[in-house]
Motif scaffolding. Structure first.
Motif, PDB file in Angstrom:
ATOM      1  N   GLY A  94     -17.472  26.974 -82.553  1.00 54.15           N
ATOM      2  CA  GLY A  94     -16.597  25.914 -82.090  1.00 54.15           C
ATOM      3  C   GLY A  94     -16.354  24.861 -83.147  1.00 54.15           C
ATOM      4  O   GLY A  94     -16.993  24.844 -84.201  1.00 54.15           O
ATOM      5  N   CYS A  95     -15.389  23.992 -82.868  1.00 47.20           N
ATOM      6  CA  CYS A  95     -15.033  22.954 -83.828  1.00 47.20           C
ATOM      7  C   CYS A  95     -14.494  21.732 -83.106  1.00 47.20           C
ATOM      8  O   CYS A  95     -14.147  21.794 -81.924  1.00 47.20           O
ATOM      9  N   THR A  96     -14.400  20.639 -83.829  1.00 46.01           N
ATOM     10  CA  THR A  96     -13.824  19.426 -83.281  1.00 46.01           C
ATOM     11  C   THR A  96     -12.299  19.543 -83.245  1.00 46.01           C
ATOM     12  O   THR A  96     -11.717  20.462 -83.834  1.00 46.01           O
ATOM     13  N   ALA A  97     -11.662  18.597 -82.578  1.00 45.22           N
ATOM     14  CA  ALA A  97     -10.198  18.583 -82.535  1.00 45.22           C
ATOM     15  C   ALA A  97      -9.625  18.426 -83.939  1.00 45.22           C
ATOM     16  O   ALA A  97      -8.617  19.045 -84.280  1.00 45.22           O
ATOM     17  N   ALA A  98     -10.268  17.616 -84.783  1.00 41.35           N
ATOM     18  CA  ALA A  98      -9.780  17.416 -86.150  1.00 41.35           C
ATOM     19  C   ALA A  98      -9.888  18.699 -86.962  1.00 41.35           C
ATOM     20  O   ALA A  98      -8.992  19.039 -87.748  1.00 41.35           O
TER      21      ALA A  98
ATOM     22  N   LEU B 264     -20.770  30.379 -76.848  1.00 43.61           N
ATOM     23  CA  LEU B 264     -19.778  29.325 -76.672  1.00 43.61           C
ATOM     24  C   LEU B 264     -20.368  28.131 -75.941  1.00 43.61           C
ATOM     25  O   LEU B 264     -19.984  26.975 -76.199  1.00 43.61           O
ATOM     26  N   LEU B 265     -21.295  28.382 -75.036  1.00 42.87           N
ATOM     27  CA  LEU B 265     -21.856  27.318 -74.206  1.00 42.87           C
ATOM     28  C   LEU B 265     -22.951  26.512 -74.902  1.00 42.87           C
ATOM     29  O   LEU B 265     -23.317  25.439 -74.416  1.00 42.87           O
ATOM     30  N   ARG B 266     -23.478  27.016 -75.992  1.00 44.17           N
ATOM     31  CA  ARG B 266     -24.524  26.265 -76.690  1.00 44.17           C
ATOM     32  C   ARG B 266     -23.977  24.927 -77.176  1.00 44.17           C
ATOM     33  O   ARG B 266     -22.856  24.847 -77.661  1.00 44.17           O
ATOM     34  N   SER B 267     -24.782  23.911 -77.040  1.00 45.86           N
ATOM     35  CA  SER B 267     -24.331  22.574 -77.427  1.00 45.86           C
ATOM     36  C   SER B 267     -25.361  21.898 -78.317  1.00 45.86           C
ATOM     37  O   SER B 267     -26.473  22.393 -78.502  1.00 45.86           O
ATOM     38  N   GLY B 268     -24.971  20.758 -78.870  1.00 49.30           N
ATOM     39  CA  GLY B 268     -25.879  19.995 -79.719  1.00 49.30           C
ATOM     40  C   GLY B 268     -26.289  20.766 -80.949  1.00 49.30           C
ATOM     41  O   GLY B 268     -25.498  21.494 -81.553  1.00 49.30           O
ATOM     42  N   LYS B 269     -27.548  20.652 -81.314  1.00 51.97           N
ATOM     43  CA  LYS B 269     -28.049  21.299 -82.529  1.00 51.97           C
ATOM     44  C   LYS B 269     -28.095  22.815 -82.403  1.00 51.97           C
ATOM     45  O   LYS B 269     -28.211  23.532 -83.407  1.00 51.97           O
ATOM     46  N   ASP B 270     -28.009  23.338 -81.157  1.00 56.77           N
ATOM     47  CA  ASP B 270     -28.037  24.791 -80.949  1.00 56.77           C
ATOM     48  C   ASP B 270     -26.657  25.426 -81.090  1.00 56.77           C
ATOM     49  O   ASP B 270     -26.539  26.648 -81.111  1.00 56.77           O
TER      50      ASP B 270
ATOM     51  N   GLU C 226     -11.532  30.358-103.164  1.00 58.50           N
ATOM     52  CA  GLU C 226     -11.047  28.975-103.139  1.00 58.50           C
ATOM     53  C   GLU C 226     -11.027  28.402-101.719  1.00 58.50           C
ATOM     54  O   GLU C 226     -11.117  27.186-101.527  1.00 58.50           O
ATOM     55  N   HIS C 227     -10.933  29.286-100.743  1.00 53.15           N
ATOM     56  CA  HIS C 227     -10.826  28.829 -99.354  1.00 53.15           C
ATOM     57  C   HIS C 227     -12.083  29.166 -98.552  1.00 53.15           C
ATOM     58  O   HIS C 227     -12.019  29.411 -97.343  1.00 53.15           O
ATOM     59  N   LYS C 228     -13.221  29.136 -99.210  1.00 53.37           N
ATOM     60  CA  LYS C 228     -14.485  29.465 -98.546  1.00 53.37           C
ATOM     61  C   LYS C 228     -14.745  28.561 -97.349  1.00 53.37           C
ATOM     62  O   LYS C 228     -15.164  29.020 -96.277  1.00 53.37           O
ATOM     63  N   ALA C 229     -14.504  27.266 -97.490  1.00 50.66           N
ATOM     64  CA  ALA C 229     -14.769  26.321 -96.395  1.00 50.66           C
ATOM     65  C   ALA C 229     -13.887  26.634 -95.195  1.00 50.66           C
ATOM     66  O   ALA C 229     -14.344  26.582 -94.037  1.00 50.66           O
ATOM     67  N   MET C 230     -12.620  26.967 -95.438  1.00 47.42           N
ATOM     68  CA  MET C 230     -11.720  27.282 -94.333  1.00 47.42           C
ATOM     69  C   MET C 230     -12.119  28.599 -93.676  1.00 47.42           C
ATOM     70  O   MET C 230     -12.016  28.757 -92.456  1.00 47.42           O
ATOM     71  N   ARG C 231     -12.593  29.562 -94.467  1.00 44.16           N
ATOM     72  CA  ARG C 231     -13.051  30.826 -93.900  1.00 44.16           C
ATOM     73  C   ARG C 231     -14.261  30.589 -92.988  1.00 44.16           C
ATOM     74  O   ARG C 231     -14.362  31.171 -91.906  1.00 44.16           O
ATOM     75  N   GLU C 232     -15.173  29.728 -93.423  1.00 44.92           N
ATOM     76  CA  GLU C 232     -16.338  29.416 -92.595  1.00 44.92           C
ATOM     77  C   GLU C 232     -15.928  28.725 -91.307  1.00 44.92           C
ATOM     78  O   GLU C 232     -16.498  28.972 -90.240  1.00 44.92           O
ATOM     79  N   LEU C 233     -14.922  27.848 -91.403  1.00 42.97           N
ATOM     80  CA  LEU C 233     -14.404  27.197 -90.202  1.00 42.97           C
ATOM     81  C   LEU C 233     -13.754  28.222 -89.282  1.00 42.97           C
ATOM     82  O   LEU C 233     -13.989  28.224 -88.059  1.00 42.97           O
ATOM     83  N   ALA C 234     -12.940  29.106 -89.852  1.00 35.63           N
ATOM     84  CA  ALA C 234     -12.275  30.135 -89.055  1.00 35.63           C
ATOM     85  C   ALA C 234     -13.290  31.008 -88.323  1.00 35.63           C
ATOM     86  O   ALA C 234     -13.070  31.407 -87.169  1.00 35.63           O
ATOM     87  N   ALA C 235     -14.397  31.309 -88.967  1.00 36.45           N
ATOM     88  CA  ALA C 235     -15.425  32.165 -88.359  1.00 36.45           C
ATOM     89  C   ALA C 235     -16.099  31.495 -87.172  1.00 36.45           C
ATOM     90  O   ALA C 235     -16.692  32.176 -86.327  1.00 36.45           O
ATOM     91  N   ARG C 236     -15.989  30.167 -87.096  1.00 40.87           N
ATOM     92  CA  ARG C 236     -16.594  29.435 -85.980  1.00 40.87           C
ATOM     93  C   ARG C 236     -15.629  29.205 -84.817  1.00 40.87           C
ATOM     94  O   ARG C 236     -16.070  28.931 -83.703  1.00 40.87           O
ATOM     95  N   LEU C 237     -14.319  29.298 -85.090  1.00 38.23           N
ATOM     96  CA  LEU C 237     -13.386  28.882 -84.034  1.00 38.23           C
ATOM     97  C   LEU C 237     -12.361  29.922 -83.619  1.00 38.23           C
ATOM     98  O   LEU C 237     -11.856  29.859 -82.502  1.00 38.23           O
ATOM     99  N   HIS C 238     -12.015  30.888 -84.472  1.00 34.98           N
ATOM    100  CA  HIS C 238     -10.912  31.810 -84.197  1.00 34.98           C
ATOM    101  C   HIS C 238     -11.478  33.209 -83.948  1.00 34.98           C
ATOM    102  O   HIS C 238     -12.076  33.811 -84.839  1.00 34.98           O
ATOM    103  N   PHE C 239     -11.266  33.723 -82.733  1.00 33.57           N
ATOM    104  CA  PHE C 239     -11.869  35.001 -82.351  1.00 33.57           C
ATOM    105  C   PHE C 239     -10.825  35.960 -81.805  1.00 33.57           C
ATOM    106  O   PHE C 239      -9.799  35.559 -81.256  1.00 33.57           O
TER     107      PHE C 239
END
Length: 225
Positions: free
Chosen positions: A157-161, A147-153, A92-105
Motif C-alpha cells: 500500500g501507499c499514501t495518497a501522495a 492488505l489489512l496489515r497496518s502500522g509497522k506490520d 534509474e527508476h528503482k524507487a518507482m519500481r519499489e513503489l509499484a510493487a507495493r501498490l499496483h497488483f
C-alpha cells in the motif's frame, strides 16, 4: 459499477471485498471490525475525490484483473504496458519500481494447492519475473491479510501522495512514450473502513486524485459515464 465491467471482473472484485470484510472482522485488535465496506461511483471530473483521499488517510492500492492465469503474460505484448514494465525495470527508476510493487497488483483466476478455484495476485511490475517462474503468487486470503496489515506490520500500500506520484509516472510521455491507460480498481483501507473506487481511464483518475492536475481526457464534455 461505474463502467461496464466484464462479469468475471465484477465477481473477482466482489470476492476481494468480501474477503477483506470477513478477515477484518476476525482480527482480535482490528479497528475495521465494525466498519463498512463502501463502493464509490466514479464521476467524471469530480474534483472532490482527491479531497476524499486526503481525508481518508490510510493506504491505497491499484488492482487490475485478468480472467485466468494464462492471460497474465499477454500484458507483455501490449505496446504501452511493455513500455511501462521496461521503464520500471530500468535501474534509474528503482524507487518507482519499489513503489509499484507495493501498490499496483494484477489479479487473476487461479487454483490452490488442492486444485480448488481461487484468485491469485502478483505485483504488476513483476510480470516479467512471473513469466520466468520466479514470482510467487499470493492467493486471495493471503493477499487480503497483507492488505489489512497496518502500522509497522504493513508491507503493501501507499499514501495518497505516493499514489499520485505513480499515476503521474504512468502518464509521463517523455519516460514511457505515451500515457498508460488504467482499467481497474482503487482500494483504500484506513481506520474508517474499506473503500472501493471503480475507474477505467487513468486521465480521469489523475484529475480526481489531484484537483490541480488537468485530465488528459478533459475536453469539457460530460461523456455520460
Amino acid at each position: 459499477m461505474s463502467r461496464l465491467n466484464p462479469p468475471f471482473e465484477t465477481a473477482y472484485i466482489g470476492s476481494v471485498l468480501f474477503t477483506l470484510g470477513f478477515l477484518s472482522g476476525k482480527q482480535p485488535d482490528a479497528k475495521l471490525s465494525n466498519k463498512a465496506v463502501c463502493q464509490l461511483q466514479q464521476k467524471p471530473y469530480d474534483t472532490l475525490l482527491g479531497e476524499l483521499f486526503t481525508a481518508w488517510q490510510g493506504r491505497n492500492f491499484l488492482i487490475e484483473f485478468k480472467r485466468a492465469q494464462s492471460e497474465v503474460t499477454r500484458e507483455l505484448y501490449k505496446p504501452d504496458r511493455r513500455r511501462l514494465l521496461a521503464t520500471l525495470a530500468h535501474p534509474e527508476h528503482k524507487a518507482m519500481r519499489e513503489l509499484a510493487a507495493r501498490l499496483h497488483f494484477l489479479g487473476f483466476g487461479a487454483q490452490d494447492d488442492n486444485g480448488q478455484r481461487d484468485l491469485g495476485f502478483i505485483p504488476y511490475a513483476l510480470i516479467p519475473e512471473f513469466r520466468s517462474g520466479v514470482c510467487d503468487i499470493m492467493l486471495l486470503n493471503h493477499f487480503c491479510l497483507k492488505l489489512l496489515r497496518s502500522g509497522k506490520d504493513a508491507t503493501l500500500g501507499c499514501t495518497a501522495a505516493e499514489l499520485q506520484a505513480y499515476l503521474d509516472f504512468m502518464e509521463d510521455e517523455e519516460l514511457i512514450g505515451e500515457a498508460i491507460g488504467f482499467s481497474g480498481f482503487i482500494i483504500n483501507i484506513s481506520d474508517s473502513g474499506i473503500k472501493l473506487i471503480d475507474a477505467d481511464r487513468h486521465g480521469l483518475l489523475a484529475a480526481e486524485l489531484d484537483p490541480g492536475l488537468p485530465s488528459s481526457d478533459d475536453d469539457g464534455r460530460d461523456d455520460g459515464r
